[in-house]
Design a protein around this motif. Structure first.
Motif, PDB file in Angstrom:
ATOM      1  N   LEU A   3       2.516  60.796  57.276  1.00  0.00           N
ATOM      2  CA  LEU A   3       4.099  60.945  57.997  1.00  0.00           C
ATOM      3  C   LEU A   3       4.153  60.620  59.334  1.00  0.00           C
ATOM      4  CD1 LEU A   3       4.461  64.845  56.782  1.00  0.00           C
ATOM      5  CD2 LEU A   3       5.665  62.625  55.818  1.00  0.00           C
ATOM      6  N   LEU A   4       3.214  60.478  60.062  1.00  0.00           N
ATOM      7  CA  LEU A   4       3.320  59.733  61.372  1.00  0.00           C
ATOM      8  C   LEU A   4       4.249  58.618  61.529  1.00  0.00           C
ATOM      9  CD1 LEU A   4      -0.071  60.526  62.853  1.00  0.00           C
ATOM     10  CD2 LEU A   4       2.066  61.820  63.260  1.00  0.00           C
ATOM     11  N   ALA A   5       4.048  57.620  60.765  1.00  0.00           N
ATOM     12  CA  ALA A   5       4.694  56.426  60.786  1.00  0.00           C
ATOM     13  C   ALA A   5       6.364  56.607  60.500  1.00  0.00           C
ATOM     14  CB  ALA A   5       4.018  55.407  60.076  1.00  0.00           C
ATOM     15  N   LYS A  27      21.054  63.322  51.476  1.00  0.00           N
ATOM     16  CA  LYS A  27      19.782  63.217  50.584  1.00  0.00           C
ATOM     17  C   LYS A  27      19.212  64.498  50.350  1.00  0.00           C
ATOM     18  CE  LYS A  27      18.285  59.309  49.539  1.00  0.00           C
ATOM     19  NZ  LYS A  27      17.633  57.997  49.271  1.00  0.00           N
ATOM     20  N   ILE A  28      18.976  65.070  49.363  1.00  0.00           N
ATOM     21  CA  ILE A  28      18.571  66.454  49.211  1.00  0.00           C
ATOM     22  C   ILE A  28      17.396  66.095  48.006  1.00  0.00           C
ATOM     23  CG2 ILE A  28      18.556  69.011  48.432  1.00  0.00           C
ATOM     24  CD1 ILE A  28      21.337  68.761  49.950  1.00  0.00           C
ATOM     25  N   GLY A  29      15.971  66.656  48.408  1.00  0.00           N
ATOM     26  CA  GLY A  29      15.081  66.677  47.273  1.00  0.00           C
ATOM     27  C   GLY A  29      14.948  67.923  46.605  1.00  0.00           C
ATOM     28  N   ALA A  30      15.141  68.003  45.207  1.00  0.00           N
ATOM     29  CA  ALA A  30      14.932  69.512  44.698  1.00  0.00           C
ATOM     30  C   ALA A  30      13.632  69.392  43.707  1.00  0.00           C
ATOM     31  CB  ALA A  30      16.189  69.569  43.722  1.00  0.00           C
ATOM     32  N   ALA A  31      12.691  70.124  44.138  1.00  0.00           N
ATOM     33  CA  ALA A  31      11.646  70.504  43.684  1.00  0.00           C
ATOM     34  C   ALA A  31      11.468  71.594  42.549  1.00  0.00           C
ATOM     35  CB  ALA A  31      10.270  70.563  44.502  1.00  0.00           C
ATOM     36  N   MET A  32      11.867  71.338  41.259  1.00  0.00           N
ATOM     37  CA  MET A  32      11.994  72.443  40.255  1.00  0.00           C
ATOM     38  C   MET A  32      10.646  72.480  39.642  1.00  0.00           C
ATOM     39  SD  MET A  32      14.963  73.152  40.985  1.00  0.00           S
ATOM     40  CE  MET A  32      14.789  72.900  42.665  1.00  0.00           C
ATOM     41  N   PRO A  33      10.502  73.840  39.180  1.00  0.00           N
ATOM     42  CA  PRO A  33       9.109  74.083  38.347  1.00  0.00           C
ATOM     43  C   PRO A  33       9.038  73.729  36.899  1.00  0.00           C
ATOM     44  CG  PRO A  33      10.534  76.060  38.269  1.00  0.00           C
ATOM     45  CD  PRO A  33      11.297  75.095  39.058  1.00  0.00           C
ATOM     46  N   VAL A  34      10.109  73.315  36.174  1.00  0.00           N
ATOM     47  CA  VAL A  34      10.039  73.174  35.013  1.00  0.00           C
ATOM     48  C   VAL A  34      11.432  72.843  34.170  1.00  0.00           C
ATOM     49  CG1 VAL A  34       9.722  75.352  33.870  1.00  0.00           C
ATOM     50  CG2 VAL A  34       8.901  73.400  32.510  1.00  0.00           C
ATOM     51  N   PHE A  35      11.459  71.849  33.854  1.00  0.00           N
ATOM     52  CA  PHE A  35      12.695  71.476  33.199  1.00  0.00           C
ATOM     53  C   PHE A  35      13.060  72.169  31.950  1.00  0.00           C
ATOM     54  CE2 PHE A  35      13.736  67.122  35.384  1.00  0.00           C
ATOM     55  CZ  PHE A  35      13.912  67.940  36.647  1.00  0.00           C
ATOM     56  N   ASP A  36      12.148  72.356  31.205  1.00  0.00           N
ATOM     57  CA  ASP A  36      12.224  73.013  29.542  1.00  0.00           C
ATOM     58  C   ASP A  36      12.104  74.340  29.699  1.00  0.00           C
ATOM     59  OD1 ASP A  36      11.979  73.182  26.884  1.00  0.00           O
ATOM     60  OD2 ASP A  36      10.053  73.019  26.596  1.00  0.00           O
ATOM     61  N   ASP A  37      13.078  74.968  30.188  1.00  0.00           N
ATOM     62  CA  ASP A  37      13.435  76.306  30.427  1.00  0.00           C
ATOM     63  C   ASP A  37      14.976  76.837  30.210  1.00  0.00           C
ATOM     64  OD1 ASP A  37      12.063  79.218  31.852  1.00  0.00           O
ATOM     65  OD2 ASP A  37      14.059  78.945  32.138  1.00  0.00           O
ATOM     66  N   LYS A  38      15.294  77.619  29.310  1.00  0.00           N
ATOM     67  CA  LYS A  38      16.782  77.718  29.070  1.00  0.00           C
ATOM     68  C   LYS A  38      17.296  78.197  30.256  1.00  0.00           C
ATOM     69  CE  LYS A  38      19.835  78.809  25.408  1.00  0.00           C
ATOM     70  NZ  LYS A  38      19.976  79.153  23.689  1.00  0.00           N
ATOM     71  N   PHE A  49       8.954  63.629  48.735  1.00  0.00           N
ATOM     72  CA  PHE A  49      10.249  63.784  49.415  1.00  0.00           C
ATOM     73  C   PHE A  49      10.180  63.540  51.048  1.00  0.00           C
ATOM     74  CE2 PHE A  49      11.552  66.869  45.787  1.00  0.00           C
ATOM     75  CZ  PHE A  49      12.178  65.950  45.127  1.00  0.00           C
ATOM     76  N   ILE A  50       9.156  64.149  51.650  1.00  0.00           N
ATOM     77  CA  ILE A  50       8.967  64.084  52.879  1.00  0.00           C
ATOM     78  C   ILE A  50       8.752  62.529  53.639  1.00  0.00           C
ATOM     79  CG2 ILE A  50       7.508  64.692  54.941  1.00  0.00           C
ATOM     80  CD1 ILE A  50       6.611  67.107  53.451  1.00  0.00           C
ATOM     81  N   VAL A  51       8.232  61.859  52.641  1.00  0.00           N
ATOM     82  CA  VAL A  51       7.957  60.406  52.746  1.00  0.00           C
ATOM     83  C   VAL A  51       8.978  59.643  52.880  1.00  0.00           C
ATOM     84  CG1 VAL A  51       6.527  58.100  52.344  1.00  0.00           C
ATOM     85  CG2 VAL A  51       5.320  60.562  52.472  1.00  0.00           C
ATOM     86  N   GLN A  52       9.873  60.299  51.875  1.00  0.00           N
ATOM     87  CA  GLN A  52      11.162  59.362  51.549  1.00  0.00           C
ATOM     88  C   GLN A  52      12.375  59.850  52.775  1.00  0.00           C
ATOM     89  OE1 GLN A  52      12.003  60.682  47.725  1.00  0.00           O
ATOM     90  NE2 GLN A  52      11.129  59.055  46.666  1.00  0.00           N
ATOM     91  N   GLN A  53      11.731  60.873  53.629  1.00  0.00           N
ATOM     92  CA  GLN A  53      12.899  61.414  54.695  1.00  0.00           C
ATOM     93  C   GLN A  53      14.092  61.787  54.232  1.00  0.00           C
ATOM     94  OE1 GLN A  53      12.695  58.966  58.511  1.00  0.00           O
ATOM     95  NE2 GLN A  53      11.381  57.499  57.311  1.00  0.00           N
ATOM     96  N   VAL A  54      13.925  62.694  53.122  1.00  0.00           N
ATOM     97  CA  VAL A  54      15.261  63.532  52.740  1.00  0.00           C
ATOM     98  C   VAL A  54      15.708  64.241  53.601  1.00  0.00           C
ATOM     99  CG1 VAL A  54      14.455  63.221  50.308  1.00  0.00           C
ATOM    100  CG2 VAL A  54      13.822  65.261  51.684  1.00  0.00           C
ATOM    101  N   ASP A  55      16.903  64.677  53.791  1.00  0.00           N
ATOM    102  CA  ASP A  55      17.657  65.366  54.825  1.00  0.00           C
ATOM    103  C   ASP A  55      17.308  66.907  54.633  1.00  0.00           C
ATOM    104  OD1 ASP A  55      19.117  63.405  56.069  1.00  0.00           O
ATOM    105  OD2 ASP A  55      19.960  63.324  54.133  1.00  0.00           O
ATOM    106  N   ALA A  56      16.901  67.235  53.506  1.00  0.00           N
ATOM    107  CA  ALA A  56      16.583  68.721  53.000  1.00  0.00           C
ATOM    108  C   ALA A  56      15.807  68.826  51.758  1.00  0.00           C
ATOM    109  CB  ALA A  56      17.814  69.779  53.136  1.00  0.00           C
ATOM    110  N   ILE A  57      14.803  69.858  51.662  1.00  0.00           N
ATOM    111  CA  ILE A  57      14.118  70.104  50.578  1.00  0.00           C
ATOM    112  C   ILE A  57      14.506  71.414  49.773  1.00  0.00           C
ATOM    113  CG2 ILE A  57      11.775  70.188  49.367  1.00  0.00           C
ATOM    114  CD1 ILE A  57      10.857  68.350  51.643  1.00  0.00           C
ATOM    115  N   LEU A  58      14.932  71.367  48.422  1.00  0.00           N
ATOM    116  CA  LEU A  58      15.098  72.601  47.865  1.00  0.00           C
ATOM    117  C   LEU A  58      14.136  72.856  46.909  1.00  0.00           C
ATOM    118  CD1 LEU A  58      17.159  74.749  46.818  1.00  0.00           C
ATOM    119  CD2 LEU A  58      18.324  72.976  45.524  1.00  0.00           C
ATOM    120  N   ILE A  59      13.464  74.030  46.904  1.00  0.00           N
ATOM    121  CA  ILE A  59      12.317  74.336  45.889  1.00  0.00           C
ATOM    122  C   ILE A  59      12.430  75.749  45.153  1.00  0.00           C
ATOM    123  CG2 ILE A  59       9.919  74.946  46.252  1.00  0.00           C
ATOM    124  CD1 ILE A  59       9.636  73.764  49.010  1.00  0.00           C
TER     125      ILE A  59
END
Length: 325
Positions: free
Chosen positions: A19-21, A39-50, A90-100
């Motif tokens: 990340l330093l660079a 730009k927001i990164g959204a890290a979701m657990p699984v897409f296959d859930d109703k 997401f961090i390397v991409q320098q998103v503005d916020a991360i949603l988990i």
């Protein structure tokens, strides 16, 4: 525990070197001040859930309706290690916020620490972090699991007239929702001495496993007056097993979440109770909180509660209408 801490520190060290660079090239990453595009990164657990698919709808529809917001949503396939790597990206991409929405709440700490080191705010949705992690995130958006288990069991007690044998189906062990929903159940039982807990077993939040657990309970021959499940899918599995055995009549069945499948079971008179958890509202609330974080808005309380609502046959049509919008 020591080994876990060593591994987490090692992962953090590797990430921070990378990340330093990136951080040096943009010292204002994550500040959000004066940003035309977010730009927001959204890290979701699984897409296959109703149920979670409705939460994702709340996020993606906000994204579609706001041209200045771009959401990158990824699927961890229920792998906590994979989710950590996605947050690293997401961090390397320098998103503005991360949603988990964490695969495991125990795995949140290193992800949040890494984002904080990069100056990127974090919003957690649906699965509540522990108190230490709560101190280090911008907001948690979700529903209070203890409330769900409490109102669920209070209605079961009412329907049984304060007397009967209860079996509890737990979800995936170790999750905050399981711990607190079950605690809410047991707190109510403790206040009603004529209500007895006779069986408790995990069905891993799955319909098929809920059915298997119920089949085993039926074969054991215990008198069970109510089956109280940590979610609707296990409750539906129990209903299917009881129907197949010709033993559904007279049983009180309770679930949590208020999925469209469950609401139809309520309408048909097979599922007595569910506690509606507003998946769409959680998703929308989470993305709104992430945008506020980027814009530097301060919150009075970083727990944004989306309340549970009790659903029975009397008011079920109101909740079916919510899913049909």
């Amino acid at each position: 525990m020591k080994l876990k801490k060593i591994i987490n520190c090692f992962m953090m060290a590797i990430l921070l070197i990378g990340l330093l660079a990136a951080c040096g090239s943009d010292e204002t990453a994550g500040s959000g001040e004066g940003k035309d595009q977010i730009k927001i990164g959204a890290a979701m657990p699984v897409f296959d859930d109703k149920w979670l698919s409705y939460l994702y709808d709340g996020i993606t529809e906000y994204d579609e309706q706001n041209d200045n917001v771009e959401v990158i949503m990824v699927d961890a396939k229920n792998d906590a290690g994979k989710q950590f790597s996605q947050v690293e990206t997401f961090i390397v991409q320098q998103v503005d916020a991360i949603l988990i929405n964490p695969v495991e709440t125990d795995s949140l700490g290193p992800m949040v620490d890494a984002a904080n080191e990069a100056g990127i705010p974090v919003v957690v949705v649906n699965r509540q972090p522990d108190e230490e992690v709560m101190k280090n995130i911008y907001a948690y958006v979700g529903s209070e699991s203890l409330e769900a288990g409490t109102i669920q069991m209070e209605k079961v007690v009412e329907l049984l007239g304060g007397k009967g044998n209860v079996a509890i189906m737990n979800g995936t062990l170790g999750q905050e929702s399981v711990v607190k929903r079950t605690q809410g159940n047991k707190d109510v039982l403790a206040e009603n001495p004529d209500m007895k807990l006779v069986r408790e077993q995990t069905g891993d939040y799955q319909r098929a496993l809920g059915m298997t657990v119920m089949e085993n309970w039926i074969q054991a021959g215990d008198q069970i007056d109510a089956i109280v499940a940590n979610n609707d899918e296990m409750a539906i599995g129990a209903i299917m097993a009881l129907e197949a055995a010709g033993q559904l009549e007279g049983k009180v069945i309770a679930g949590i979440d208020g999925t469209i499948d469950a609401l139809q079971y309520v309408k048909d008179g097979k599922l007595n109770i569910t506690a509606f958890q507003d998946a769409y509202g959680q998703g929308k609330g989470a993305i709104e909180a992430a945008v506020k974080a980027v814009n530097g808005e301060k919150l009075d309380n970083n727990f944004i509660n989306i309340p549970f609502e009790l659903v029975t046959e009397e008011n079920v049509d109101e909740y079916i209408a919510k899913w049909e919008k």
